[in-house]
Design a protein around this motif. Structure first.
Motif, PDB file in Angstrom:
ATOM      1  N   VAL A   5       0.838  -1.087  -0.161  1.00  0.00           N
ATOM      2  CA  VAL A   5      -0.081   0.326   0.244  1.00  0.00           C
ATOM      3  C   VAL A   5       0.979   1.458  -0.114  1.00  0.00           C
ATOM      4  O   VAL A   5       1.604   1.847   0.520  1.00  0.00           O
ATOM      5  CB  VAL A   5      -0.935   0.024   1.286  1.00  0.00           C
ATOM      6  CG1 VAL A   5      -1.624   1.138   1.199  1.00  0.00           C
ATOM      7  CG2 VAL A   5      -1.884  -0.753   0.824  1.00  0.00           C
ATOM      8  N   VAL A  34      -3.412   1.496   8.555  1.00  0.00           N
ATOM      9  CA  VAL A  34      -4.680   0.500   7.137  1.00  0.00           C
ATOM     10  C   VAL A  34      -4.350  -1.132   7.241  1.00  0.00           C
ATOM     11  O   VAL A  34      -3.060  -1.612   8.023  1.00  0.00           O
ATOM     12  CB  VAL A  34      -3.983   1.225   5.632  1.00  0.00           C
ATOM     13  CG1 VAL A  34      -5.172   0.456   4.917  1.00  0.00           C
ATOM     14  CG2 VAL A  34      -4.458   2.665   5.312  1.00  0.00           C
ATOM     15  N   ILE A  55      -4.337   6.974  -1.454  1.00  0.00           N
ATOM     16  CA  ILE A  55      -4.268   5.133  -0.823  1.00  0.00           C
ATOM     17  C   ILE A  55      -4.018   4.544  -2.209  1.00  0.00           C
ATOM     18  O   ILE A  55      -4.736   4.173  -2.540  1.00  0.00           O
ATOM     19  CB  ILE A  55      -5.237   4.858  -0.027  1.00  0.00           C
ATOM     20  CG1 ILE A  55      -5.663   5.340   1.218  1.00  0.00           C
ATOM     21  CG2 ILE A  55      -4.389   3.302   0.624  1.00  0.00           C
ATOM     22  CD1 ILE A  55      -4.671   6.173   2.397  1.00  0.00           C
ATOM     23  N   TRP A  82      -5.114  11.921   2.151  1.00  0.00           N
ATOM     24  CA  TRP A  82      -4.523  10.976   1.651  1.00  0.00           C
ATOM     25  C   TRP A  82      -4.714   9.908   0.248  1.00  0.00           C
ATOM     26  O   TRP A  82      -5.980   9.866   0.045  1.00  0.00           O
ATOM     27  CB  TRP A  82      -3.671   9.360   2.887  1.00  0.00           C
ATOM     28  CG  TRP A  82      -4.315  10.981   3.887  1.00  0.00           C
ATOM     29  CD1 TRP A  82      -4.753  11.293   5.059  1.00  0.00           C
ATOM     30  CD2 TRP A  82      -2.748  10.750   4.666  1.00  0.00           C
ATOM     31  NE1 TRP A  82      -4.273  11.519   6.147  1.00  0.00           N
ATOM     32  CE2 TRP A  82      -2.901  11.632   5.956  1.00  0.00           C
ATOM     33  CE3 TRP A  82      -1.348  10.444   4.157  1.00  0.00           C
ATOM     34  CZ2 TRP A  82      -1.801  12.149   6.629  1.00  0.00           C
ATOM     35  CZ3 TRP A  82      -0.064  11.793   5.101  1.00  0.00           C
ATOM     36  CH2 TRP A  82      -1.088  11.800   6.572  1.00  0.00           C
ATOM     37  N   VAL A 124       1.497   5.610   0.203  1.00  0.00           N
ATOM     38  CA  VAL A 124       0.229   5.848   0.955  1.00  0.00           C
ATOM     39  C   VAL A 124       0.855   7.524   0.637  1.00  0.00           C
ATOM     40  O   VAL A 124       2.494   8.474   0.543  1.00  0.00           O
ATOM     41  CB  VAL A 124       0.320   6.801   2.226  1.00  0.00           C
ATOM     42  CG1 VAL A 124      -1.018   7.596   3.035  1.00  0.00           C
ATOM     43  CG2 VAL A 124      -0.529   5.283   2.788  1.00  0.00           C
ATOM     44  N   SER A 181     -12.979   1.033   3.641  1.00  0.00           N
ATOM     45  CA  SER A 181     -12.854   1.590   2.525  1.00  0.00           C
ATOM     46  C   SER A 181     -13.563   1.327   1.605  1.00  0.00           C
ATOM     47  O   SER A 181     -14.979   0.502   2.149  1.00  0.00           O
ATOM     48  CB  SER A 181     -11.191   0.815   1.754  1.00  0.00           C
ATOM     49  OG  SER A 181     -11.909  -1.134   1.507  1.00  0.00           O
ATOM     50  N   LYS A 202      -0.557  -0.522   6.306  1.00  0.00           N
ATOM     51  CA  LYS A 202       0.387   0.612   6.584  1.00  0.00           C
ATOM     52  C   LYS A 202       0.131   1.048   7.533  1.00  0.00           C
ATOM     53  O   LYS A 202      -1.335   2.001   8.245  1.00  0.00           O
ATOM     54  CB  LYS A 202       0.477   1.283   4.960  1.00  0.00           C
ATOM     55  CG  LYS A 202       0.516   2.643   5.139  1.00  0.00           C
ATOM     56  CD  LYS A 202       2.253   2.383   3.863  1.00  0.00           C
ATOM     57  CE  LYS A 202       2.870   3.240   3.638  1.00  0.00           C
ATOM     58  NZ  LYS A 202       3.935   3.038   2.955  1.00  0.00           N
ATOM     59  N   TRP A 258     -13.213   7.807   4.496  1.00  0.00           N
ATOM     60  CA  TRP A 258     -12.717   7.230   3.226  1.00  0.00           C
ATOM     61  C   TRP A 258     -13.528   6.743   2.505  1.00  0.00           C
ATOM     62  O   TRP A 258     -14.432   6.668   2.106  1.00  0.00           O
ATOM     63  CB  TRP A 258     -12.149   5.626   3.957  1.00  0.00           C
ATOM     64  CG  TRP A 258     -11.309   4.573   2.807  1.00  0.00           C
ATOM     65  CD1 TRP A 258     -11.455   5.185   1.223  1.00  0.00           C
ATOM     66  CD2 TRP A 258     -10.291   4.120   3.199  1.00  0.00           C
ATOM     67  NE1 TRP A 258      -9.965   4.653   0.654  1.00  0.00           N
ATOM     68  CE2 TRP A 258      -9.330   3.815   2.167  1.00  0.00           C
ATOM     69  CE3 TRP A 258     -10.249   3.566   3.909  1.00  0.00           C
ATOM     70  CZ2 TRP A 258      -8.500   2.956   2.467  1.00  0.00           C
ATOM     71  CZ3 TRP A 258      -9.314   2.747   4.220  1.00  0.00           C
ATOM     72  CH2 TRP A 258      -8.022   2.009   3.229  1.00  0.00           C
ATOM     73  N   ALA A 296      -9.125   1.158   8.129  1.00  0.00           N
ATOM     74  CA  ALA A 296      -8.355   2.232   8.231  1.00  0.00           C
ATOM     75  C   ALA A 296      -9.061   2.541   9.976  1.00  0.00           C
ATOM     76  O   ALA A 296      -9.929   2.479  10.285  1.00  0.00           O
ATOM     77  CB  ALA A 296      -8.585   3.229   7.669  1.00  0.00           C
TER      78      ALA A 296
END
Length: 306
Positions: free
Chosen positions: A5, A255, A305, A303, A7, A238, A265, A284, A245
């Motif tokens: 992953v 994550v 992702i 962020w 970020v 997600s 992550k 998200w 998350a």
């Protein structure tokens, strides 16, 4: 084989004058709302995130927002002052609903059947409002310690409530009958969320344990992970349901793989120039799979992702 992953921080949004406590979706995937200690409710556009738009302002802090897509309304929990219903098109408060004069920690809207709004209160009550008129119908009382968080399972028509007495209580949404009491947490439960398929309940809180419950097995506990150093403030899935998350008072966001529960992550200040204080809530978005976080440091981070 775990997929790596990546970020990347897209931007930091500033403008709130106090801690930012909550984030909420809007009708369009690129829009979201924020609120916090300054009483301001702000709309942000992920396509042009620099300028927030003030939607409402109240006199006390706000811990909870809930968007009603069918009517383009935003429900706002004004601590000590009850529930405000905001008409987003006109940026007007349509209605104020008087509730016990305590903190409002979470709001949930269940549109099915007649429609209900549940409000988690600082005195341990869960207030049940009519989904159309927002009139107070009844109050669920099973604790004298705060009701902190709410989650709805569409598959089972159940409401999960996390409390500061370390318990999660599961109710039938129509009858409000108490079905299960889950008592594994050793401190306040701050966040509960059902998996998208309704088979699992995830919970977290002040004991920093992420706990997993099997819904179809009468909420048998599958196990737990010590997910953070301090309080887990929020858990969110997600948009595709393959990841989730967590965010914490330890200033980090993590994550996870939703199937294996492997940590994928860590997003923090050292590695990603993340927040400097407690991370309070996550949103998200399906908009380019962007994860939004808010913090006591008065900022909101966006962020990317991958």
């Amino acid at each position: 084989m775990a997929i790596k992953v990546q970020v990347e921080k897209i931007t930091t949004l500033t403008g709130h004058r106090d801690c930012v406590y909550t984030l909420e979706r809007a009708g369009d995937t690129n829009i979201f709302y924020s609120a916090g200690g300054d009483g301001m409710v702000v709309a942000w556009n992920l396509d042009a995130p620099e300028n927030g738009e003030l939607m409402a302002r109240v006199t006390t802090s706000v811990y909870a927002l809930r968007y009603l897509p069918q009517r383009n309304l935003l429900l706002l929990g004004q601590n000590q002052e009850g529930l405000q219903v905001i008409d987003l098109a006109n940026k007007q408060i349509l209605k104020s609903v008087a509730l016990p004069k305590v903190a409002i920690f979470d709001i949930l809207h269940v549109p099915a059947a007649q429609g209900k709004v549940f409000v988690a209160m600082g005195n341990g009550a869960v207030c049940v409002l009519d989904g159309e008129t927002f009139e107070l119908q009844t109050i669920i009382r099973n604790s004298d310690q705060s009701a902190r968080c709410l989650a709805y399972n569409q598959k089972t028509n159940e409401l999960a409530v996390g409390y500061s007495d370390n318990s999660i209580r599961v109710y039938h949404v129509d009858t409000l009958e108490l079905k299960y009491e889950l008592k594994s947490h050793t401190n306040s439960v701050f966040t509960v969320v059902y998996s998208p398929d309704g088979s699992l309940l995830l919970s977290g809180g002040r004991d920093a344990h992420l706990r997993v419950w099997e819904v179809w097995e009468q909420y048998k506990e599958r196990g737990y992970v010590i997910a953070h150093m301090y309080t887990i403030n929020h858990i969110t899935y997600s948009p595709d349901g393959r990841r989730f998350a967590t965010c914490s008072m330890d200033k980090s966001i993590k994550v996870w793989d939703a199937e294996t529960f492997k940590l994928l992550k860590v997003i923090d200040k050292v590695r990603n120039a993340s927040h400097g204080t407690s991370v309070n809530k996550l949103f998200w978005s399906a908009h380019h799979n962007q994860l939004v976080s808010c913090s006591d440091d008065r900022t909101i981070s966006v962020w990317d992702i991958n």
